[in-house]
Write a protein that holds these residues in place. Structure first.
Motif, PDB file in Angstrom:
ATOM      1  N   ALA A   1      43.954  35.055  46.283  1.00 34.49           N
ATOM      2  CA  ALA A   1      42.534  35.411  46.205  1.00 34.49           C
ATOM      3  C   ALA A   1      42.364  36.687  45.397  1.00 34.49           C
ATOM      4  O   ALA A   1      43.064  37.674  45.634  1.00 34.49           O
ATOM      5  N   VAL A   2      41.450  36.658  44.452  1.00 34.31           N
ATOM      6  CA  VAL A   2      41.049  37.864  43.730  1.00 34.31           C
ATOM      7  C   VAL A   2      39.538  37.984  43.869  1.00 34.31           C
ATOM      8  O   VAL A   2      38.826  36.977  43.875  1.00 34.31           O
ATOM      9  N   VAL A   3      39.067  39.222  44.026  1.00 32.64           N
ATOM     10  CA  VAL A   3      37.641  39.449  44.248  1.00 32.64           C
ATOM     11  C   VAL A   3      37.052  40.283  43.122  1.00 32.64           C
ATOM     12  O   VAL A   3      37.713  41.152  42.545  1.00 32.64           O
ATOM     13  N   HIS A   4      35.797  39.988  42.814  1.00 36.55           N
ATOM     14  CA  HIS A   4      35.067  40.749  41.792  1.00 36.55           C
ATOM     15  C   HIS A   4      34.119  41.711  42.494  1.00 36.55           C
ATOM     16  O   HIS A   4      33.322  41.302  43.341  1.00 36.55           O
ATOM     17  N   ARG A   5      34.234  42.990  42.123  1.00 40.98           N
ATOM     18  CA  ARG A   5      33.369  44.019  42.687  1.00 40.98           C
ATOM     19  C   ARG A   5      32.353  44.430  41.617  1.00 40.98           C
ATOM     20  O   ARG A   5      32.729  45.058  40.616  1.00 40.98           O
TER      21      ARG A   5
ATOM     22  N   ASP B   1      32.695  46.362  38.238  1.00 40.02           N
ATOM     23  CA  ASP B   1      32.907  45.245  37.325  1.00 40.02           C
ATOM     24  C   ASP B   1      34.398  45.009  37.089  1.00 40.02           C
ATOM     25  O   ASP B   1      34.871  44.951  35.958  1.00 40.02           O
ATOM     26  N   ASP B   2      35.129  44.910  38.204  1.00 40.78           N
ATOM     27  CA  ASP B   2      36.571  44.654  38.102  1.00 40.78           C
ATOM     28  C   ASP B   2      36.985  43.549  39.066  1.00 40.78           C
ATOM     29  O   ASP B   2      36.234  43.150  39.944  1.00 40.78           O
ATOM     30  N   TRP B   3      38.192  43.048  38.838  1.00 44.39           N
ATOM     31  CA  TRP B   3      38.814  42.048  39.707  1.00 44.39           C
ATOM     32  C   TRP B   3      39.991  42.721  40.391  1.00 44.39           C
ATOM     33  O   TRP B   3      40.812  43.362  39.721  1.00 44.39           O
ATOM     34  N   SER B   4      40.075  42.570  41.709  1.00 42.52           N
ATOM     35  CA  SER B   4      41.136  43.242  42.460  1.00 42.52           C
ATOM     36  C   SER B   4      41.495  42.425  43.692  1.00 42.52           C
ATOM     37  O   SER B   4      40.916  41.365  43.946  1.00 42.52           O
TER      38      SER B   4
ATOM     39  N   THR C   1      42.272  43.295  37.036  1.00 42.86           N
ATOM     40  CA  THR C   1      41.938  44.324  36.061  1.00 42.86           C
ATOM     41  C   THR C   1      43.042  45.369  35.908  1.00 42.86           C
ATOM     42  O   THR C   1      43.399  45.747  34.787  1.00 42.86           O
ATOM     43  N   GLN C   2      43.581  45.854  37.029  1.00 46.42           N
ATOM     44  CA  GLN C   2      44.544  46.961  37.006  1.00 46.42           C
ATOM     45  C   GLN C   2      45.991  46.467  37.016  1.00 46.42           C
ATOM     46  O   GLN C   2      46.339  45.599  37.821  1.00 46.42           O
ATOM     47  N   PRO C   3      46.853  47.059  36.182  1.00 43.17           N
ATOM     48  CA  PRO C   3      48.276  46.696  36.219  1.00 43.17           C
ATOM     49  C   PRO C   3      48.888  46.874  37.608  1.00 43.17           C
ATOM     50  O   PRO C   3      49.741  46.086  38.003  1.00 43.17           O
TER      51      PRO C   3
END
Length: 137
Positions: free
Chosen positions: A26-30, A34-37, A119-121
């Motif tokens: 599961a990945v969520v968009h905030r 405006d990122d996926w985490s 979004t983040q490494p």
């Protein structure tokens, strides 16, 4: 750790696809960022990290989960303050996503697609940590 460190917790939430049994993350968009985490959030005063992680997963995704192995914590700076996020691998057990103020989208993706979407490494690295844990389970 300094007194002004922000403490947070979350999970790399996974399940077996109801269609083909393959692993999905599961990945969520905030919308605020405006990122996926991965689902995560700040701990309440006195809250244990695992309890906070499970609360945040349910608040952000609508899913309850069964926590598994502890994953590496992530340290970074947010707004000039040090932030430490404790993570666990967690299997989704039941629930249903409803868009909310914090999270407007949730996607269940293959590990490769999740890694690309995040979004983040530092979040991408947690996908690899989850896969390593599940291989040895």
């Amino acid at each position: 750790m300094t007194d002004d460190t922000i403490l947070a917790a979350g999970c790399v939430l996974w399940r077996r696809s109801p269609v083909d049994g393959e692993l999905e993350i599961a990945v969520v968009h905030r919308p605020k960022y405006d990122d996926w985490s991965h689902p995560k959030g700040k701990l309440k005063r006195g809250e244990a990290p695992l309890a906070g992680a499970l609360r945040e997963v349910e608040e952000e995704t609508g899913f309850r989960c069964e926590p598994g192995a502890r994953l590496p914590s992530v340290l970074y700076y947010a707004g000039g303050r040090r932030k430490t996020v404790s993570y666990w691998a967690a299997e989704a057990t039941e629930g249903h996503f409803t868009p909310n103020r914090e999270v407007d989208r949730l996607r269940w993706l293959s590990p490769a697609a999740a890694r690309t979407r995040l979004t983040q490494p530092r979040d991408q690295d947690l996908v690899d940590e989850l896969l390593a844990v599940l291989r040895h389970a």
